[in-house]
Design a protein around this motif. Structure first.
Motif, mmCIF file in Angstrom:
data_model
loop_
_atom_site.group_PDB
_atom_site.id
_atom_site.type_symbol
_atom_site.label_atom_id
_atom_site.label_comp_id
_atom_site.label_asym_id
_atom_site.label_seq_id
_atom_site.Cartn_x
_atom_site.Cartn_y
_atom_site.Cartn_z
ATOM 1 N N ILE A 43 0.853 -1.184 0.000
ATOM 2 C CA ILE A 43 0.000 0.000 0.000
ATOM 3 C C ILE A 43 0.891 1.237 0.000
ATOM 4 C CG2 ILE A 43 -1.811 1.248 1.259
ATOM 5 C CD1 ILE A 43 -2.476 -1.489 2.619
ATOM 6 N N ASN A 44 0.518 2.232 -0.827
ATOM 7 C CA ASN A 44 1.211 3.530 -0.803
ATOM 8 C C ASN A 44 0.165 4.624 -0.587
ATOM 9 O OD1 ASN A 44 -0.010 4.000 -3.290
ATOM 10 N ND2 ASN A 44 1.874 3.860 -4.472
ATOM 11 N N GLU A 45 0.558 5.888 -0.753
ATOM 12 C CA GLU A 45 -0.353 6.995 -0.474
ATOM 13 C C GLU A 45 -1.546 7.046 -1.431
ATOM 14 O OE1 GLU A 45 2.598 9.070 -3.313
ATOM 15 O OE2 GLU A 45 2.627 7.405 -1.902
ATOM 16 N N HIS A 46 -1.471 6.318 -2.540
ATOM 17 C CA HIS A 46 -2.568 6.295 -3.510
ATOM 18 C C HIS A 46 -3.496 5.098 -3.322
ATOM 19 C CE1 HIS A 46 -0.558 9.568 -5.509
ATOM 20 N NE2 HIS A 46 0.526 8.836 -5.662
ATOM 21 N N GLY A 47 -3.153 4.199 -2.408
ATOM 22 C CA GLY A 47 -3.965 3.011 -2.184
ATOM 23 C C GLY A 47 -3.176 1.743 -2.468
ATOM 24 N N LEU A 48 -3.840 0.782 -3.049
ATOM 25 C CA LEU A 48 -3.235 -0.523 -3.315
ATOM 26 C C LEU A 48 -2.264 -0.413 -4.488
ATOM 27 C CD1 LEU A 48 -3.363 -3.453 -2.349
ATOM 28 C CD2 LEU A 48 -5.158 -3.840 -4.024
ATOM 29 N N MET A 49 -0.992 -0.636 -4.218
ATOM 30 C CA MET A 49 0.034 -0.507 -5.247
ATOM 31 C C MET A 49 0.319 -1.836 -5.944
ATOM 32 S SD MET A 49 3.922 0.763 -4.735
ATOM 33 C CE MET A 49 5.081 0.693 -6.087
ATOM 34 N N ALA A 50 0.368 -2.938 -5.155
ATOM 35 C CA ALA A 50 0.697 -4.247 -5.734
ATOM 36 C C ALA A 50 0.115 -5.340 -4.853
ATOM 37 C CB ALA A 50 2.208 -4.410 -5.842
ATOM 38 N N THR A 51 -0.131 -6.494 -5.479
ATOM 39 C CA THR A 51 -0.618 -7.667 -4.746
ATOM 40 C C THR A 51 0.188 -8.889 -5.151
ATOM 41 O OG1 THR A 51 -2.269 -8.219 -6.437
ATOM 42 C CG2 THR A 51 -2.986 -6.786 -4.626
ATOM 43 N N GLN A 52 0.219 -9.862 -4.256
ATOM 44 C CA GLN A 52 0.831 -11.153 -4.545
ATOM 45 C C GLN A 52 -0.030 -12.223 -3.892
ATOM 46 O OE1 GLN A 52 3.680 -12.354 -6.380
ATOM 47 N NE2 GLN A 52 2.407 -14.131 -5.987
ATOM 48 N N PRO A 53 -0.782 -12.976 -4.716
ATOM 49 C CA PRO A 53 -1.596 -14.041 -4.133
ATOM 50 C C PRO A 53 -0.721 -15.114 -3.486
ATOM 51 C CG PRO A 53 -2.214 -13.644 -6.428
ATOM 52 C CD PRO A 53 -0.964 -12.869 -6.157
#
Length: 168
Positions: A43-53
């Protein structure tokens, strides 16, 4: 299904609240329920930046569908970018998966997970960091483990673990 929907709604709240207080070049890595799956998230200041299932079956999260790809993230910092990857659940306990991460040329492995025993922190993560020459940041909610020590008084001691930073 209802519990999963509630957990996902709470996860969205976490993303919204955390991103509201982060400044540029600040990040939070944790694991949440996103799109009905247990995933490591950045998470960064803009919201969800990356995911890894989650990539491999884990008894605690047996309800989640698994991902099949390891994501490499280019993480902007004030003085350039670094390549990071994330592993969650018990994925970091699979040596071949950590080897795959290292082969991708990452600088840092982020591991939000639930510590199950002290050996995971004291030996497994440290040895994988040294073997593959990668930095690892692992975090968990605080866990206490009782360990018996063989001294003249046969004492037991409670040790608390929250994770580690292995900086090579």
């Amino acid at each position: 299904i209802e519990q999963l929907a509630q957990a996902e709604a709470l996860s969205k709240q976490v993303i919204t609240r955390v991103s509201a207080v982060l400044r540029p070049f600040q990040y939070l890595c944790t694991s949440l329920i996103v799109e009905g799956k247990h995933q490591a998230v950045l998470i960064n200041e803009h919201g969800l930046m990356a995911t890894q299932p989650q990539l491999h079956f884990c008894q605690r999260y047996q309800w989640t569908s698994l991902g099949n790809e390891l994501n490499v993230i280019s993480l902007p910092l004030e003085q350039g970018c670094i390549k990071v990857a994330m592993l969650t659940a018990d994925d970091v306990n699979i040596p071949e998966l950590v080897s795959l991460v290292a082969l991708k040329g990452i600088h840092l492995l982020l591991v939000p997970f639930d510590i199950q025993n002290p050996n995971e922190v004291e030996h497994s993560l440290l040895s994988r960091a040294a073997e593959h020459r990668i930095c690892i940041i692992a975090a968990s909610h605080e866990k206490s483990f009782t360990q018996a020590f063989s001294d003249k008084n046969n004492k037991t001691k409670v040790r608390k673990f929250t994770g580690l930073i292995a900086n090579l």
